[in-house]
Design a protein around this motif. Structure first.
Motif, PDB file in Angstrom:
ATOM      1  N   THR A 193      40.150  46.924  31.987  1.00 30.42           N
ATOM      2  CA  THR A 193      40.693  47.413  33.255  1.00 30.42           C
ATOM      3  C   THR A 193      39.930  46.833  34.438  1.00 30.42           C
ATOM      4  OG1 THR A 193      41.474  49.462  32.253  1.00 30.42           O
ATOM      5  CG2 THR A 193      41.152  49.469  34.633  1.00 30.42           C
ATOM      6  N   TYR A 194      38.616  46.734  34.295  1.00 34.57           N
ATOM      7  CA  TYR A 194      37.782  46.170  35.362  1.00 34.57           C
ATOM      8  C   TYR A 194      38.258  44.764  35.708  1.00 34.57           C
ATOM      9  CZ  TYR A 194      33.656  44.073  37.574  1.00 34.57           C
ATOM     10  OH  TYR A 194      32.816  43.407  38.423  1.00 34.57           O
ATOM     11  N   PHE A 195      38.410  43.912  34.698  1.00 34.23           N
ATOM     12  CA  PHE A 195      38.770  42.523  34.973  1.00 34.23           C
ATOM     13  C   PHE A 195      40.231  42.380  35.370  1.00 34.23           C
ATOM     14  CE2 PHE A 195      34.820  41.652  32.638  1.00 34.23           C
ATOM     15  CZ  PHE A 195      34.245  40.750  33.523  1.00 34.23           C
ATOM     16  N   ARG A 196      41.119  43.192  34.823  1.00 34.91           N
ATOM     17  CA  ARG A 196      42.527  43.125  35.240  1.00 34.91           C
ATOM     18  C   ARG A 196      42.641  43.479  36.722  1.00 34.91           C
ATOM     19  NH1 ARG A 196      44.554  46.552  31.909  1.00 34.91           N
ATOM     20  NH2 ARG A 196      45.285  45.062  30.357  1.00 34.91           N
ATOM     21  N   ASP A 197      42.004  44.571  37.132  1.00 35.39           N
ATOM     22  CA  ASP A 197      42.060  44.986  38.534  1.00 35.39           C
ATOM     23  C   ASP A 197      41.374  43.960  39.437  1.00 35.39           C
ATOM     24  OD1 ASP A 197      43.357  47.240  37.706  1.00 35.39           O
ATOM     25  OD2 ASP A 197      41.662  48.590  37.971  1.00 35.39           O
ATOM     26  N   ARG A 198      40.326  43.367  38.926  1.00 37.39           N
ATOM     27  CA  ARG A 198      39.594  42.369  39.696  1.00 37.39           C
ATOM     28  C   ARG A 198      40.480  41.170  40.007  1.00 37.39           C
ATOM     29  NH1 ARG A 198      34.260  41.476  40.388  1.00 37.39           N
ATOM     30  NH2 ARG A 198      33.566  39.349  40.773  1.00 37.39           N
ATOM     31  N   TYR A 199      41.209  40.696  39.015  1.00 37.59           N
ATOM     32  CA  TYR A 199      42.095  39.551  39.226  1.00 37.59           C
ATOM     33  C   TYR A 199      43.258  39.911  40.153  1.00 37.59           C
ATOM     34  CZ  TYR A 199      39.872  36.367  35.911  1.00 37.59           C
ATOM     35  OH  TYR A 199      38.986  35.516  35.291  1.00 37.59           O
ATOM     36  N   VAL A 200      43.772  41.118  40.031  1.00 39.53           N
ATOM     37  CA  VAL A 200      44.858  41.537  40.931  1.00 39.53           C
ATOM     38  C   VAL A 200      44.387  41.473  42.387  1.00 39.53           C
ATOM     39  CG1 VAL A 200      46.239  43.512  41.686  1.00 39.53           C
ATOM     40  CG2 VAL A 200      46.086  42.958  39.249  1.00 39.53           C
ATOM     41  N   GLY A 201      43.226  42.045  42.649  1.00 36.63           N
ATOM     42  CA  GLY A 201      42.708  42.047  44.013  1.00 36.63           C
ATOM     43  C   GLY A 201      42.342  40.660  44.501  1.00 36.63           C
ATOM     44  N   LEU A 202      41.701  39.876  43.642  1.00 40.23           N
ATOM     45  CA  LEU A 202      41.290  38.539  44.031  1.00 40.23           C
ATOM     46  C   LEU A 202      42.496  37.644  44.299  1.00 40.23           C
ATOM     47  CD1 LEU A 202      38.981  36.574  44.474  1.00 40.23           C
ATOM     48  CD2 LEU A 202      38.997  36.093  42.008  1.00 40.23           C
ATOM     49  N   MET A 249      35.982  34.563  37.711  1.00 44.65           N
ATOM     50  CA  MET A 249      35.349  33.893  38.835  1.00 44.65           C
ATOM     51  C   MET A 249      34.338  34.844  39.447  1.00 44.65           C
ATOM     52  SD  MET A 249      37.187  32.097  42.079  1.00 44.65           S
ATOM     53  CE  MET A 249      37.924  33.575  42.721  1.00 44.65           C
ATOM     54  N   SER A 250      33.103  34.401  39.459  1.00 43.22           N
ATOM     55  CA  SER A 250      32.054  35.264  39.981  1.00 43.22           C
ATOM     56  C   SER A 250      31.925  35.061  41.479  1.00 43.22           C
ATOM     57  CB  SER A 250      30.725  34.921  39.306  1.00 43.22           C
ATOM     58  OG  SER A 250      29.689  35.702  39.810  1.00 43.22           O
ATOM     59  N   ASP A 251      32.822  35.656  42.218  1.00 42.01           N
ATOM     60  CA  ASP A 251      32.856  35.433  43.658  1.00 42.01           C
ATOM     61  C   ASP A 251      33.471  36.619  44.349  1.00 42.01           C
ATOM     62  OD1 ASP A 251      35.931  34.415  44.235  1.00 42.01           O
ATOM     63  OD2 ASP A 251      35.202  34.031  42.237  1.00 42.01           O
ATOM     64  N   GLU A 252      34.120  36.392  45.480  1.00 38.84           N
ATOM     65  CA  GLU A 252      34.688  37.482  46.285  1.00 38.84           C
ATOM     66  C   GLU A 252      35.526  38.407  45.434  1.00 38.84           C
ATOM     67  OE1 GLU A 252      35.460  39.591  49.704  1.00 38.84           O
ATOM     68  OE2 GLU A 252      34.260  37.807  49.567  1.00 38.84           O
ATOM     69  N   SER A 253      35.184  39.693  45.403  1.00 39.38           N
ATOM     70  CA  SER A 253      35.868  40.584  44.480  1.00 39.38           C
ATOM     71  C   SER A 253      36.080  41.951  45.080  1.00 39.38           C
ATOM     72  CB  SER A 253      35.050  40.746  43.200  1.00 39.38           C
ATOM     73  OG  SER A 253      33.849  41.411  43.466  1.00 39.38           O
ATOM     74  N   PRO A 254      37.259  42.529  44.865  1.00 41.21           N
ATOM     75  CA  PRO A 254      37.468  43.917  45.257  1.00 41.21           C
ATOM     76  C   PRO A 254      36.781  44.828  44.275  1.00 41.21           C
ATOM     77  CG  PRO A 254      39.370  43.096  44.088  1.00 41.21           C
ATOM     78  CD  PRO A 254      38.414  41.929  44.221  1.00 41.21           C
ATOM     79  N   GLN A 255      36.523  46.045  44.655  1.00 44.50           N
ATOM     80  CA  GLN A 255      36.002  47.009  43.715  1.00 44.50           C
ATOM     81  C   GLN A 255      37.058  47.311  42.672  1.00 44.50           C
ATOM     82  OE1 GLN A 255      32.982  48.383  43.406  1.00 44.50           O
ATOM     83  NE2 GLN A 255      32.270  47.062  45.038  1.00 44.50           N
ATOM     84  N   ALA A 256      36.678  47.263  41.410  1.00 43.92           N
ATOM     85  CA  ALA A 256      37.636  47.564  40.347  1.00 43.92           C
ATOM     86  C   ALA A 256      37.928  49.051  40.321  1.00 43.92           C
ATOM     87  CB  ALA A 256      37.068  47.115  39.010  1.00 43.92           C
ATOM     88  N   THR A 257      39.127  49.385  39.871  1.00 42.53           N
ATOM     89  CA  THR A 257      39.498  50.778  39.728  1.00 42.53           C
ATOM     90  C   THR A 257      39.740  51.074  38.267  1.00 42.53           C
ATOM     91  OG1 THR A 257      41.818  50.232  40.047  1.00 42.53           O
ATOM     92  CG2 THR A 257      40.569  50.866  42.004  1.00 42.53           C
TER      93      THR A 257
END
Length: 213
Positions: free
Chosen positions: A136-145, A1-9
């Protein structure tokens, strides 16, 4: 989802070179924007450095001079995607019902950002493959979102601690719908209104979660 996103770690600790001259900085940005188009059109594995270099008007060694590796070029592209969107609200990120309405507004804005949506759709799907540099970028992104959306649902519906799992499941549903809508929209833009569909789903989820529903 290209929307509200935390910074990936968990990204590479390497960073692109920092050009000293204005001309070199422009060249680096040119490479980055060419790479956005290439990765969006063909994915990470099928887009070659040779192709990106040719379209940027430099040699493959020139691309690596600025970005050191293809994987680092990809992470730089993802960081550019983050900066280009309206999702970087930082401490001003809305909460509760306001955040959920923000998701609807983001879906509406994404209809004007086909390149960004295509890049996200292609790379997020591709990232599930073994050893993909964006995994890792997308996994962390989904966790935060997932946490952002679940918290917003809890606040909007006045849920208690015992409803945390249900709120998380509902957040997964909202995210899944938004991602699926992006794919449908890319294939048939005239048949899909991402904002209207997102709003309908969020309203349905809110109605189902509210106490006494």
């Amino acid at each position: 989802m290209s929307d509200e996103s935390p910074q990936a770690t968990g990204r590479s600790t390497q960073a692109p070179r920092t050009p000293k001259s204005a001309a070199a900085r422009r060249r680096q940005q040119d490479i980055l924007h060419v790479a956005v188009d290439a990765f969006a059109a063909r994915g990470y594995h099928n887009a070659s450095l040779a192709e990106i270099a040719s379209r940027a008007g430099i040699t493959q060694a020139g691309v690596l001079h600025y970005f050191r590796s293809k994987a680092l070029l990809l992470t730089s592209v993802l960081e550019l995607r983050d900066r280009s969107g309206i999702e970087q609200t930082g401490a001003e990120r809305p909460t509760g019902l306001e955040f959920l309405r923000h998701l609807v507004a983001t879906a509406r804005d994404n209809a004007e950002r086909e390149g960004v949506v295509r890049l996200y759709a292609v790379l997020s799907a591709e990232s599930v493959t073994d050893d993909h540099p964006a995994q890792t970028y997308f996994r962390d992104r989904y966790v935060g979102l997932r946490a952002f959306v679940a918290d917003a649902l809890v606040e909007a519906c006045g849920l208690g601690e015992g409803d945390a799992v249900r709120a998380r499941d509902a957040a997964n549903a909202v995210i899944g719908v938004m991602d699926g809508l992006q794919v449908q929209w890319l294939l048939s833009p005239g048949q899909v209104d991402m904002a209207a569909s997102t709003e309908l789903v969020i309203d349905a989820v809110l109605a189902a979660l509210r106490p006494g529903a």
